[in-house]
Design a protein around this motif. Structure first.
Motif, mmCIF file in Angstrom:
data_model
loop_
_atom_site.group_PDB
_atom_site.id
_atom_site.type_symbol
_atom_site.label_atom_id
_atom_site.label_comp_id
_atom_site.label_asym_id
_atom_site.label_seq_id
_atom_site.Cartn_x
_atom_site.Cartn_y
_atom_site.Cartn_z
ATOM 1 N N VAL A 194 109.814 -12.481 -49.831
ATOM 2 C CA VAL A 194 110.718 -12.742 -51.065
ATOM 3 C C VAL A 194 111.551 -13.816 -50.882
ATOM 4 N N ILE A 195 111.876 -14.588 -51.813
ATOM 5 C CA ILE A 195 112.772 -15.358 -51.919
ATOM 6 C C ILE A 195 113.970 -15.057 -52.941
ATOM 7 N N GLY A 196 115.163 -14.805 -52.481
ATOM 8 C CA GLY A 196 116.100 -14.214 -53.313
ATOM 9 C C GLY A 196 116.452 -15.050 -54.280
ATOM 10 N N GLY A 197 117.128 -14.510 -55.275
ATOM 11 C CA GLY A 197 117.121 -15.351 -56.594
ATOM 12 C C GLY A 197 118.808 -14.834 -57.185
ATOM 13 N N TYR A 198 118.755 -15.120 -58.207
ATOM 14 C CA TYR A 198 120.083 -14.373 -58.900
ATOM 15 C C TYR A 198 119.810 -13.895 -60.193
ATOM 16 N N ILE A 199 120.955 -12.929 -60.611
ATOM 17 C CA ILE A 199 121.096 -12.277 -62.067
ATOM 18 C C ILE A 199 121.155 -13.649 -62.896
ATOM 19 N N TYR A 200 120.175 -13.867 -64.151
ATOM 20 C CA TYR A 200 120.413 -15.133 -64.790
ATOM 21 C C TYR A 200 121.672 -14.829 -65.921
ATOM 22 N N HIS A 201 122.604 -15.785 -66.158
ATOM 23 C CA HIS A 201 123.518 -15.864 -66.783
ATOM 24 C C HIS A 201 123.491 -16.982 -67.732
ATOM 25 N N GLY A 202 122.651 -17.676 -67.544
ATOM 26 C CA GLY A 202 122.531 -19.106 -68.317
ATOM 27 C C GLY A 202 122.064 -19.058 -69.869
#
Length: 163
Positions: free
Chosen positions: A62-70
């Motif tokens: 797994v490569i951690g990411g982000y909650i998308y807010h764009g």
């Protein structure tokens, strides 16, 4: 077994080494899981289940990411965007996913694979090293065509909608 993503809580017990994700695990016999999993760790703390898990048939790290807010990718708004390094140690075959928090707030988050096209078109062939996010909430992928820290094949790619 597989890969997992957890929501971290200070002092939380995520089950290692009596669970691997949501599955029972016995470090003395890793290929033979016990029939029942304990609900608590050895000191009585409750075990916290992952929000995402998948097998090594899907990916290997797994490569951690982000909650998308764009704003560029409205279909991803509020979803957790993350990836997997590759499905192979020798062939660059990273994958990108989006997971949605369940309505109940509990349990595994449903995830879907995102179709990614390489810059300039064609199949995306890369090892995913990391992800980044800018001040506007847009996402970037840090990739390489090599599995190790060598060569000059690294790239930074901004996620944008398909043309």
């Amino acid at each position: 077994l597989g890969e997992e993503v957890d929501l971290l809580t200070r002092g939380g017990n995520y089950g290692w080494n009596i669970r691997e994700g949501t599955h029972c695990f016995d470090p003395q016999r890793p290929s033979q899981p016990p029939a029942e999993c304990p609900e608590q760790g050895p000191r009585g703390s409750p075990l916290i289940a992952p929000i995402i898990e998948y097998g090594h048939d899907v990916g290997i790290s797994v490569i951690g990411g982000y909650i998308y807010h764009g704003s560029a990718l409205p279909d991803l708004q509020g979803r957790y965007v993350f990836g997997d390094w590759s499905t192979s140690f020798t062939d660059p075959s990273a994958k990108l996913f989006a997971a949605t928090p369940p309505q109940t707030g509990e349990g595994l988050w449903p995830m879907q694979r995102l179709q990614v096209t390489a810059p300039g078109g064609g199949e995306w062939e890369a090892f995913l090293l990391s992800m980044g996010q800018d001040a506007e909430g847009e996402l970037y992928l840090l990739t390489s065509r090599r599995s190790g820290p060598s060569g000059e094949t690294g790239t930074v790619v901004k996620l944008i909608p398909a043309p």
